[in-house]
Every structure is written in C-alpha cells, then in structure tokens.
Design a protein around this motif. Structure first.
Motif, mmCIF file in Angstrom:
data_model
loop_
_atom_site.group_PDB
_atom_site.id
_atom_site.type_symbol
_atom_site.label_atom_id
_atom_site.label_comp_id
_atom_site.label_asym_id
_atom_site.label_seq_id
_atom_site.Cartn_x
_atom_site.Cartn_y
_atom_site.Cartn_z
ATOM 1 N N ASN A 51 0.840 -1.207 0.000
ATOM 2 C CA ASN A 51 0.000 0.000 0.000
ATOM 3 C C ASN A 51 0.869 1.248 0.000
ATOM 4 O O ASN A 51 1.845 1.323 0.741
ATOM 5 C CB ASN A 51 -0.879 0.045 1.253
ATOM 6 N N MET A 82 -9.166 6.721 -4.507
ATOM 7 C CA MET A 82 -8.235 5.752 -5.090
ATOM 8 C C MET A 82 -7.889 6.227 -6.481
ATOM 9 O O MET A 82 -8.793 6.473 -7.301
ATOM 10 C CB MET A 82 -8.908 4.383 -5.198
ATOM 11 N N SER A 86 -4.100 2.781 -9.129
ATOM 12 C CA SER A 86 -3.746 2.172 -7.841
ATOM 13 C C SER A 86 -4.037 0.675 -7.805
ATOM 14 O O SER A 86 -3.583 -0.012 -6.909
ATOM 15 C CB SER A 86 -4.500 2.871 -6.716
ATOM 16 N N VAL A 130 -4.892 7.241 -2.496
ATOM 17 C CA VAL A 130 -4.309 5.902 -2.531
ATOM 18 C C VAL A 130 -3.545 5.769 -3.844
ATOM 19 O O VAL A 130 -4.140 5.717 -4.911
ATOM 20 C CB VAL A 130 -5.406 4.829 -2.420
ATOM 21 N N LEU A 131 -2.231 5.752 -3.755
ATOM 22 C CA LEU A 131 -1.406 5.669 -4.961
ATOM 23 C C LEU A 131 -1.287 4.226 -5.435
ATOM 24 O O LEU A 131 -1.202 3.951 -6.613
ATOM 25 C CB LEU A 131 -0.008 6.227 -4.695
ATOM 26 N N GLN A 132 -1.257 3.321 -4.448
ATOM 27 C CA GLN A 132 -1.174 1.900 -4.775
ATOM 28 C C GLN A 132 -1.924 1.137 -3.693
ATOM 29 O O GLN A 132 -1.729 1.405 -2.511
ATOM 30 C CB GLN A 132 0.295 1.475 -4.843
ATOM 31 N N THR A 137 -6.502 -0.382 2.773
ATOM 32 C CA THR A 137 -6.207 1.031 2.511
ATOM 33 C C THR A 137 -6.993 1.953 3.422
ATOM 34 O O THR A 137 -6.546 3.058 3.702
ATOM 35 C CB THR A 137 -6.502 1.414 1.053
#
Lengths: 258, 185
Positions: A51, A82, A86, A130-132, A137
């Motif tokens: 994450n 998100m 992501s 949320v980048l990934q 999350t």
C-alpha cells in the motif's frame, strides 16, 4: 466474501507461514513519513506492505460550502480517493459507493480525535490519495490522515492507528494482504487508541464465531499499538532531521518535541 | 508543563486563533461601504469598521484610505463565541504600513523571532538597519534597503525552520555577521 481460491494457492503453508512469508500475528513492513507536502498545512506518506498512501490536511480554514458551517465547532471534510492506477484493472476515477463510505467513516474517526470546538465555523479538509492499493487502505489511510492532522498542528486527543485482522484458511491473522482479503473468510478493520483503549472504527466483512472475533480484535489491537509507535516516530523524525542537517543537535531536538 | 490532569503544549505549527488585545498585521481582502475585511493569517477574517479607523471616513469612501492588498497594524478589539473578529486602529501606534515587505511564519514561532525580552529581533534590527514589525498572527513587516530586507526575510526563514533547535541565536548572529559585514568590524 470469499472467492474461489485459485488452484495450487495455499494461503497458509505447512509451517504456518503466509503467502508473503509472514506469521499469523505479523504486520506488513510499515513506513511513515510526516510533512512530505510543502503547500499543505500538514501531510503524511504511509507505506504498508504494497500500500502507498498520501494524506494532506488543509485548515482549519473558512468553511466552503457555507451552509455546512457549524457556529459552534469545526467540521471535518474527508475525501478518500483511489487513483486510477492504484489497482491492477484501471479504476474508474471519481467517487463511488465504496470511497464515499470510507470518506465518511475515516472522517468520523478523525472528528472524534480533534478538538473541534476550538475552531468554530471552520472546516478541516483531509485528502487521502491511494497511490497503490493492496488491501487495508482504509486503515492505512486513517493512519496517514491522523499523522497529517498532527503535522498540521491541529490540537487532538491522540494519534489514531488503524489496522485489520481477519480469518484466512481457518486461522485468525493480522493485517490481511490482497490475496488474503480476496480469498479469505473474514476481514475486520479496527482503529484503536492504545493509550485510552477507545475504538474509533470497527467494521466486519464475512463471518466469525464469538471466540474468533475476540481473537481478531486482540490481534488488531496489538497491530495498532505497533503502528502507533511508528506514527510517533515519524513526527519526531521530521524535526530531528532539520536539526541534524544544521549542526548535529539531533538528540536535543528530539527531547524538545517529545 | 503539566498541572494535575492538564498538560500545556507549545505547538510547532498550527493556525493563528485571534485573541482580544493581540496586535496583528492584516492585509485588506475585501471592503464594503463602511468596513474593511482583513486577512489576518487565520481561519477567520478581521473586520475593521470605519469608525475604528484613525481617519474620518465618509460612507462609501473606504477605498480612499485603504485599498485591496494594503497592510496595516491593528489591534483585535473583540472576538465573540463563534470567532467573529472586530479590529481597531484607534491608537497612536497602529497605522497603515506603506511600502516594505511582508513575510508570514507560523504564529507559534513569533516568540522565537522576538527572542528573550526582544534579544533576537533587536539583534536583527541592529545588524540590518531595517524597520521590523511583528504581528502576533505571525505576519512580519520589514522595511529598509531592498537588499537588507531580503536578508532579514532569509534570517526569519531560518528562525522558522530551526526554531526548535539549540544555539539558534548564535547561528542567526553568524548569519547576520556574514550577511552584513560592514557593521561590527
């Protein structure tokens, strides 16, 4: 909640190790950085396993739209988002049922921890990007947002650590990853303040017996305690680095912000 | 500092919350026929009514005295429960700030810029020969030779960034000495 397990995949092996090699009661590696964005009043970056989450806080500032203003206290406007890249399949950008829900529960947890009555008529805006994503999350987002609020210098009761526990292959485990979340039997995110024992967020997806539930709560609380320490360290580090660069007074600086 | 079940915490960041009696530096944001609205580096705008200004303002003539973007020193006259802020300029020391340069720092760092009984700010003024005014809201007005003003702004930025470290005064003195070599030998 469980999907069919792909053939040959064992969520927990003969030695009790999980897919990523962790024990049942082990967190994913976690890293928190405070004050990463220059233009935000407060910010934090969290990596928890795969994450990657960025949180920014603006305010307290004049509340827009005006009709949301409360003459007696500040309001928290939380936006969980998100990003389209992501997840594996491109996520359609913009708010959806899931992100509206998460924005609401994370915002409410933050509301509880902040001394809102000190800033009437204002809004505290929290943005979680949320980048990934790799399961968990909402917890990592709340963990990041709470560090960002502290970094913004907003008076609060305590930092909020959050993490999930769940049931995977008949075992109660801490901090589910993507595969465990998808193919497991239950997921139980929890936000909990170790100092006071207060629970600020609790959800459950799937089925657990009473005994399993108690065990999961116990595990998640333990995870929160570990994350809490990492959160505090992130805030201390932000100020000790500045001192380290300018004459190596690191230790004294630590003492000052502790 | 703790007292019984209460702890007093000095923040390192955060927004200025107006307090009655504070002297602040405000920037004109908006105006009406009889009021100016000031940005006072806070979530709440400050309202200055024409009757609280040092001038005799006719109705609708507010723009004759202060325009958008002008800076003033003002005192906070009152703050009510929902943080509506009234300002006043009816005092000899409060005035419009002509020219000069304005920098913002977190209000929590203001005591660091002033120093113990004004030691830090006096030192800066002495080396730079600039006029420096500090508002409780963390807004600082600097006036003097352009070069010197920029150096003072730099010094203030250093204080902001390193306010929580030890030996700050010495480091600022070193910085000022190298920035203004003509003075003191």
């Amino acid at each position: 909640m469980s999907m069919d397990l792909p053939e040959g995949m064992k969520l927990i092996d003969e030695n009790g190790k999980r897919l990523d090699g962790r024990n049942a009661d082990e967190l994913r590696p976690i890293r928190i950085e405070a004050g990463v964005l220059r233009r935000a009043d407060g910010s934090a970056y969290v990596e928890m396993g795969k994450n990657k989450i960025l949180a920014a806080v603006y305010g307290p500032r004049e509340c827009h739209p005006r009709h949301l203003q409360d003459p007696t206290r500040a309001i928290v406007q939380c936006h969980y988002n998100m990003l389209s890249f992501s997840v594996d399949d491109r996520k359609r950008p913009g708010p959806d049922r899931r992100s509206v829900e998460i924005s609401k529960i994370v915002g409410e947890a933050l509301e509880y921890s902040i001394f809102l009555e000190q800033f009437p008529r204002t809004s505290i805006d929290v943005y979680i990007a949320v980048l990934q994503a790799n399961a968990g999350t909402r917890c990592a987002g709340l963990t990041a947002a709470s560090v960002a609020v502290a970094d913004a210098g907003i008076p609060m009761r305590d930092l909020i650590p959050a993490c999930a526990a769940g049931k995977v292959a008949d075992t109660i485990v801490l901090d589910l990853n993507k595969e465990e979340d998808n193919f497991g039997d239950a997921d139980l995110p929890l936000a909990y303040i170790p100092r006071t024992g207060e629970v600020l967020l609790l959800q459950m997806d799937g089925h657990l017996t009473q005994a399993e539930f108690n065990r999961a709560i116990e595990l998640a609380k333990g995870g929160c305690s570990q994350i809490y320490a990492v959160q505090q360290d992130a805030l201390r580090r932000k100020y000790s680095i500045a001192a380290g660069e300018n004459g190596g007074k690191e230790e004294e600086a630590r003492g000052n912000v502790a | 500092m703790s007292k019984g079940n209460y702890v007093d915490i000095l923040p390192l960041s955060g927004k200025y919350v107006p307090f009655s009696g504070d002297e602040v530096i405000g920037t004109v944001n908006d105006m009406t026929s009889s009021n100016w609205l000031f940005d006072i580096n806070s979530p709440y705008p400050g309202v200055l009514h024409a009757s609280e200004s040092p001038w005799k303002v006719e109705f609708g003539a507010t723009a004759k005295y202060l325009e958008l973007g002008d800076n003033v020193t003002a005192r906070i006259l009152s703050v009510d429960d929902s943080k509506h802020v009234q300002l006043t300029m009816r005092d000899q020391s409060l005035r419009k700030l002509k020219g000069g340069h304005v920098v913002d720092i977190p209000y929590a760092k203001v005591p660091r810029v002033i120093g113990k009984s004004g030691s830090m700010i006096e030192m800066i003024k002495e080396y730079s020969r600039c006029k420096v005014l500090i508002g409780k809201n963390g807004r600082i007005w600097i006036d003097g030779e352009v070069e010197n003003v920029l150096k003072v702004a730099k010094a203030i930025r250093i204080i902001d960034e390193e306010s929580h470290t030890h030996g700050l005064t010495d480091r600022i003195r070193d910085f000022l000495e190298s920035s203004f070599p003509s003075k003191h030998g």
